[in-house]
Write a protein that holds these residues in place. Structure first.
Motif, PDB file in Angstrom:
ATOM      1  N   GLN A   1       0.858  -1.183   0.000  1.00 33.07           N
ATOM      2  CA  GLN A   1       0.000   0.000   0.000  1.00 33.07           C
ATOM      3  C   GLN A   1       0.894   1.231   0.000  1.00 33.07           C
ATOM      4  O   GLN A   1       1.798   1.373   0.842  1.00 33.07           O
ATOM      5  N   LEU A   2       0.693   2.122  -0.970  1.00 34.32           N
ATOM      6  CA  LEU A   2       1.556   3.293  -1.083  1.00 34.32           C
ATOM      7  C   LEU A   2       0.771   4.435  -1.722  1.00 34.32           C
ATOM      8  O   LEU A   2       0.486   4.419  -2.914  1.00 34.32           O
ATOM      9  N   ASP A   3       0.418   5.409  -0.896  1.00 32.32           N
ATOM     10  CA  ASP A   3      -0.239   6.632  -1.353  1.00 32.32           C
ATOM     11  C   ASP A   3       0.829   7.715  -1.382  1.00 32.32           C
ATOM     12  O   ASP A   3       1.323   8.134  -0.331  1.00 32.32           O
ATOM     13  N   VAL A   4       1.205   8.170  -2.562  1.00 33.31           N
ATOM     14  CA  VAL A   4       2.323   9.112  -2.687  1.00 33.31           C
ATOM     15  C   VAL A   4       2.032  10.468  -2.061  1.00 33.31           C
ATOM     16  O   VAL A   4       2.946  11.283  -1.887  1.00 33.31           O
ATOM     17  N   THR A   5       0.768  10.732  -1.721  1.00 31.90           N
ATOM     18  CA  THR A   5       0.420  12.012  -1.095  1.00 31.90           C
ATOM     19  C   THR A   5       0.414  11.928   0.430  1.00 31.90           C
ATOM     20  O   THR A   5       0.085  12.908   1.097  1.00 31.90           O
ATOM     21  N   ASP A   6       0.781  10.764   0.975  1.00 31.99           N
ATOM     22  CA  ASP A   6       0.685  10.548   2.425  1.00 31.99           C
ATOM     23  C   ASP A   6       2.020  10.092   3.010  1.00 31.99           C
ATOM     24  O   ASP A   6       2.523   9.027   2.660  1.00 31.99           O
ATOM     25  N   ASP A   7       2.584  10.891   3.900  1.00 30.58           N
ATOM     26  CA  ASP A   7       3.892  10.588   4.488  1.00 30.58           C
ATOM     27  C   ASP A   7       3.910   9.244   5.208  1.00 30.58           C
ATOM     28  O   ASP A   7       4.862   8.470   5.061  1.00 30.58           O
ATOM     29  N   ALA A   8       2.877   8.973   5.998  1.00 34.42           N
ATOM     30  CA  ALA A   8       2.849   7.736   6.774  1.00 34.42           C
ATOM     31  C   ALA A   8       2.788   6.514   5.865  1.00 34.42           C
ATOM     32  O   ALA A   8       3.444   5.491   6.125  1.00 34.42           O
ATOM     33  N   SER A   9       2.020   6.604   4.792  1.00 36.34           N
ATOM     34  CA  SER A   9       1.918   5.505   3.844  1.00 36.34           C
ATOM     35  C   SER A   9       3.262   5.219   3.187  1.00 36.34           C
ATOM     36  O   SER A   9       3.679   4.061   3.057  1.00 36.34           O
ATOM     37  N   VAL A  10       3.949   6.260   2.778  1.00 35.67           N
ATOM     38  CA  VAL A  10       5.253   6.098   2.126  1.00 35.67           C
ATOM     39  C   VAL A  10       6.267   5.527   3.110  1.00 35.67           C
ATOM     40  O   VAL A  10       7.044   4.622   2.774  1.00 35.67           O
ATOM     41  N   ALA A  11       6.265   6.034   4.338  1.00 36.02           N
ATOM     42  CA  ALA A  11       7.197   5.535   5.357  1.00 36.02           C
ATOM     43  C   ALA A  11       6.962   4.057   5.647  1.00 36.02           C
ATOM     44  O   ALA A  11       7.917   3.278   5.803  1.00 36.02           O
ATOM     45  N   ALA A  12       5.691   3.656   5.698  1.00 30.44           N
ATOM     46  CA  ALA A  12       5.370   2.251   5.946  1.00 30.44           C
ATOM     47  C   ALA A  12       5.845   1.372   4.793  1.00 30.44           C
ATOM     48  O   ALA A  12       6.314   0.247   4.996  1.00 30.44           O
ATOM     49  N   ALA A  13       5.738   1.890   3.563  1.00 31.02           N
ATOM     50  CA  ALA A  13       6.202   1.132   2.396  1.00 31.02           C
ATOM     51  C   ALA A  13       7.709   0.946   2.439  1.00 31.02           C
ATOM     52  O   ALA A  13       8.223  -0.121   2.080  1.00 31.02           O
ATOM     53  N   VAL A  14       8.425   1.963   2.884  1.00 32.03           N
ATOM     54  CA  VAL A  14       9.883   1.851   3.031  1.00 32.03           C
ATOM     55  C   VAL A  14      10.217   0.746   4.023  1.00 32.03           C
ATOM     56  O   VAL A  14      11.106  -0.087   3.768  1.00 32.03           O
ATOM     57  N   GLU A  15       9.514   0.713   5.132  1.00 33.26           N
ATOM     58  CA  GLU A  15       9.753  -0.322   6.143  1.00 33.26           C
ATOM     59  C   GLU A  15       9.483  -1.715   5.565  1.00 33.26           C
ATOM     60  O   GLU A  15      10.244  -2.654   5.813  1.00 33.26           O
ATOM     61  N   THR A  16       8.421  -1.842   4.806  1.00 34.61           N
ATOM     62  CA  THR A  16       8.078  -3.131   4.210  1.00 34.61           C
ATOM     63  C   THR A  16       9.165  -3.618   3.262  1.00 34.61           C
ATOM     64  O   THR A  16       9.598  -4.779   3.324  1.00 34.61           O
ATOM     65  N   LEU A  17       9.629  -2.742   2.386  1.00 28.83           N
ATOM     66  CA  LEU A  17      10.647  -3.146   1.422  1.00 28.83           C
ATOM     67  C   LEU A  17      12.008  -3.358   2.075  1.00 28.83           C
ATOM     68  O   LEU A  17      12.770  -4.229   1.655  1.00 28.83           O
ATOM     69  N   THR A  18      12.294  -2.595   3.110  1.00 29.49           N
ATOM     70  CA  THR A  18      13.549  -2.794   3.840  1.00 29.49           C
ATOM     71  C   THR A  18      13.567  -4.184   4.468  1.00 29.49           C
ATOM     72  O   THR A  18      14.553  -4.920   4.358  1.00 29.49           O
ATOM     73  N   ALA A  19      12.464  -4.552   5.099  1.00 23.63           N
ATOM     74  CA  ALA A  19      12.361  -5.866   5.733  1.00 23.63           C
ATOM     75  C   ALA A  19      12.407  -6.999   4.723  1.00 23.63           C
ATOM     76  O   ALA A  19      12.850  -8.111   5.031  1.00 23.63           O
ATOM     77  N   ALA A  20      11.968  -6.706   3.489  1.00 21.85           N
ATOM     78  CA  ALA A  20      11.914  -7.741   2.451  1.00 21.85           C
ATOM     79  C   ALA A  20      13.218  -7.865   1.665  1.00 21.85           C
ATOM     80  O   ALA A  20      13.308  -8.678   0.756  1.00 21.85           O
ATOM     81  N   GLY A  21      14.215  -7.041   2.008  1.00 19.75           N
ATOM     82  CA  GLY A  21      15.508  -7.194   1.344  1.00 19.75           C
ATOM     83  C   GLY A  21      16.018  -6.023   0.551  1.00 19.75           C
ATOM     84  O   GLY A  21      17.073  -6.109  -0.082  1.00 19.75           O
ATOM     85  N   GLY A  22      15.284  -4.900   0.568  1.00 14.87           N
ATOM     86  CA  GLY A  22      15.809  -3.703  -0.080  1.00 14.87           C
ATOM     87  C   GLY A  22      15.173  -3.385  -1.413  1.00 14.87           C
ATOM     88  O   GLY A  22      14.143  -3.944  -1.796  1.00 14.87           O
ATOM     89  N   LEU A  23      15.816  -2.463  -2.146  1.00 14.32           N
ATOM     90  CA  LEU A  23      15.269  -1.954  -3.407  1.00 14.32           C
ATOM     91  C   LEU A  23      16.410  -1.560  -4.336  1.00 14.32           C
ATOM     92  O   LEU A  23      17.384  -0.951  -3.915  1.00 14.32           O
ATOM     93  N   ASP A  24      16.263  -1.912  -5.611  1.00 11.67           N
ATOM     94  CA  ASP A  24      17.251  -1.547  -6.626  1.00 11.67           C
ATOM     95  C   ASP A  24      16.725  -0.506  -7.604  1.00 11.67           C
ATOM     96  O   ASP A  24      17.480   0.330  -8.095  1.00 11.67           O
TER      97      ASP A  24
END
Length: 236
Positions: free
Chosen positions: A51-74
């Motif tokens: 879930q990622l709403d680009v207009t919402d700080d909390a949504s974006v921050a949560a997405a970062v946490e999810t991808l970090t836990a899943a191994g990162g981003l290229d």
């Protein structure tokens, strides 16, 4: 295996780009403002959703946490966007009808949303061995094209959408200079049949997604700070 996040990917160009990148062997995350639609799209494609709403700080921050836990981003594909000045029948409101609210709504998603996502994900991208950012722009963003009476972009009457994408192009230039280790480029998919324009485009999503997919797969020696369509580099 390259890990890719595409914002606004539950339909249209983002969905098709995800499909093509998955077929090419990459791990793709479907970023979607609506969690249910994102999960449905991910299930269809056999991939993951966040879930990622680009207009919402909390949504974006949560997405970062999810991808970090899943191994990162290229690779980050900033695809989420709106064209508020275009009606469902393809009619475009011109300068006489432009309001500050329309401009604010458009910039909130297309420009501020892009900055919000970049700011949040850049630290994660910097950990990648070959980080890439693709900013989905538009040919309507080209000042050279907009001022050329012989170009199709000259005839577009809207203001908010092209202005927002011109701003995205400047973001591309400035971020590319600030982060020389990341390949950061703008792309013009072309006038594609999507919900963004009421499906009035003349290209298929397969054709439109081609440049997104190509630039998402750049290597460390690829171009950066550029503006491209399927045929090559475009004039700013």
């Amino acid at each position: 295996m390259t890990k890719i996040l595409i914002t606004g990917a539950n339909k249209g160009l983002g969905y098709e780009a995800a499909r093509q990148l998955i077929a090419a062997g990459h791990t793709v995350w479907i970023g979607s403002r609506d969690a249910e639609r994102g999960q449905r799209a991910a299930a269809e494609l056999g991939t993951r959703a966040v879930q990622l709403d680009v207009t919402d700080d909390a949504s974006v921050a949560a997405a970062v946490e999810t991808l970090t836990a899943a191994g990162g981003l290229d690779v980050l594909v900033n695809n989420a966007g709106i064209q508020a000045e275009m009606a469902a029948d393809g009619t475009v409101l011109g300068a006489a009808d432009l309001t500050a609210d329309m401009m604010r709504e458009t910039f909130d998603t297309n420009v501020f949303g892009t900055v919000r996502v970049l700011h949040a994900f850049l630290p994660l991208l910097e950990r990648s061995a070959a980080p890439v950012v693709v900013n989905v722009s538009s040919g309507l963003a080209s000042l050279a094209w907009a001022t050329d009476p012989g170009n199709h972009a000259h005839g577009y009457p809207g203001v908010a959408y092209p202005a927002s994408k011109t701003a995205v192009n400047m973001l591309t230039i400035q971020y590319a200079k600030a982060y020389p280790g990341i390949r950061i480029n703008s792309v013009e998919p072309g006038y594609t049949k999507t919900a963004l324009n009421g499906h009035h485009g003349h290209q298929t999503v397969e054709e439109g997604a081609e440049i997104i997919v190509r630039m998402a797969q750049l290597g460390p020696d690829g171009p950066t700070g550029g503006y491209f369509d399927r045929s090559g580099e475009l004039p700013w």
